[in-house]
Design an enzyme around this catalytic site. Structure first.
Site, PDB file in Angstrom:
ATOM      1  N   TYR A 101       0.808  -1.204   0.199  1.00  9.99           N
ATOM      2  CA  TYR A 101       0.054   0.119  -0.209  1.00  9.99           C
ATOM      3  C   TYR A 101       0.971   1.133   0.021  1.00  9.99           C
ATOM      4  CZ  TYR A 101      -2.852   3.811   1.536  1.00  9.99           C
ATOM      5  OH  TYR A 101      -3.782   4.812   1.656  1.00  9.99           O
ATOM      6  N   GLU A 189      -3.256   7.704  -4.275  1.00  7.27           N
ATOM      7  CA  GLU A 189      -3.266   6.180  -3.601  1.00  7.27           C
ATOM      8  C   GLU A 189      -2.896   4.932  -4.522  1.00  7.27           C
ATOM      9  OE1 GLU A 189      -5.921   4.753  -0.089  1.00  7.27           O
ATOM     10  OE2 GLU A 189      -6.651   4.041  -1.993  1.00  7.27           O
TER      11      GLU A 189
END
Ligand code: GDP
Ligand code: MN
Length: 380
Positions: A101, A189
């Site tokens: 992530y 993101e």
């Protein structure tokens, strides 16, 4: 403004963030054409501005044209958390060794950019934060200093990524930071950022939120506005130049000043109601503004009553009262209206309205009374 995954990936590509080759498709035939171009196996991905598409069945691996056609047909038209799929992204499938992530966003309290990096990717970061918070390596970046390669390397070490991924990941994080800053993102993101079995690090997903306040220096963002599936109420409000945010309750709210509008929401909630919107009509509450505000609220079928809460300062209440009457002459409003008018020239305003009050247009002396009345009317 939020971007679709494919737009986010195209945005990433402008800074050189690696992604898989692919293309968009609005039909089954186009999906097959894109799959042939990307090379099998491919992933067929629903393009909706909501997370968890994988779990919802909106992301499928396909080994040949037959499978692509079947999945494209299944996914187009699918409802994912209230978002209907109208477009697909078809890309060459990756062989995943690790899922990470990575993101940048603004931490307003710290007055710094916040980078988050975790070896536990592929699941929602909120989940990692709740169950395994030490698995997220946080990096605060002073916007004046920026992010240098050395700091990025230490950060990647702290996140405990696979040794094979670290050099590429550090370089990619510097690039992602540049994209985030130069690209005027509120959020950039990548989840998952992957290490492939061939040892390549690249972005498998893209979630980009652009900072609308920077739109003036990005004429190229026009193309995103065209595909932006905005709340129709918000679209209408924007066209009329109103500060409006759609909510899910039944009491429509009009107030002057953002502070009063927020307090009005609070009071409506406090007395057991729920607001259908936030709407700040600002200082000018003339007939045009009032008519526009009532029109937008009237377009929302969930609205059962409307609470107009005005505290006159520079805005004079007699003008507001006249504005309300003029607006009512122009727009047919479905829901009953509760007025609370106070402040500068309040008495003159009340006198203007007095002959027009009815069970459809009610006046209350205080904000709390007004909220109670509006909530009661909405409950009927
Ligand atoms: P999201 O569920 O909306 O976040 O969609 P993602 O694009 O993040 O995909 C969800 C999951 O699908 C990923 O975490 C992967 O596990 C899987 N996935 C997506 N693309 C590929 C791919 O190219 N190959 C493989 N093997 N899995 C993929
Ligand atoms: Mn994802």
């Amino acid at each position: 403004m939020d971007l679709f995954e494919y737009q986010g990936k195209q945005y990433f590509a402008r800074w050189g963030i690696p992604t898989s080759p692919g293309g968009v498709a609005d039909t089954v035939d186009e999906a097959v054409t894109q799959a042939e171009a990307a090379g099998y196996p491919v992933v067929v991905k629903a393009q909706v501005k909501v997370g968890g598409r994988g779990k919802a069945g909106g992301i499928k691996l396909a080994a040949d044209a037959g499978a692509v056609a079947k999945y494209a047909d299944d996914i187009l038209g699918m409802d994912i958390k209230g978002h209907i799929v109208r477009r697909l992204w078809v890309e060459h499938a990756s062989d995943i060794a690790e899922e990470y992530y990575a993101s940048f966003t603004l931490d307003r309290a710290a007055k710094k950019h916040l980078g988050m990096l975790s070896a536990e990717g592929g699941v929602e970061i909120e989940e990692v934060a709740a169950t395994n918070p030490q698995a997220i390596a946080r990096l605060y970046v002073d916007p004046v200093d920026g992010l240098d390669p050395e700091t990025a390397r230490m950060w990647v070490d702290a996140a405990n990524l696979d040794p094979d991924a670290r050099a590429q990941a550090a370089e990619l994080m510097v690039t992602l930071y540049r994209c985030y800053v130069e690209g005027d993102c509120d959020l950039a993101e990548i989840n998952p950022l992957i290490l492939t079995t061939e040892g390549r690090v690249h972005a498998l997903d893209a979630k980009v939120t652009l900072d609308d306040s920077a739109a003036y220096r990005h004429p190229e963002w026009e193309e995103y506005a065209a595909t932006d599936t905005e709340d129709p109420r918000e679209q209408m409000a924007k066209e009329r130049g109103l500060q409006y945010i759609g909510l899910s309750g039944s009491v429509g709210i009009i107030a002057n000043g953002a502070g009063l509008a927020m307090s009005t929401l609070d009071v409506v909630t406090q007395v057991g109601g729920s607001a259908a919107n936030f709407l700040d009509i600002g200082g000018g509450a003339n007939a045009d503004v009032m008519a526009a505000a009532l029109e937008v609220i009237n377009s929302d079928p969930a609205v059962k009553s409307i609470f107009v809460n005005i505290f006159g300062g520079i805005t004079r209440v007699d003008e507001v009262a006249q504005g309300v009457l003029d607006a009512l002459g122009r727009v047919d409003i479905a829901a009953p209206i509760v007025l609370r008018l106070d402040g500068t020239n309040a008495e003159a305003g009340r006198q203007i309205l007095a002959p027009h009050l009815s069970d459809r247009l009610v006046a209350e002396p205080t904000m709390l009374d007004g909220a109670r009345r509006a909530v009661a009317l909405a409950a009927r």
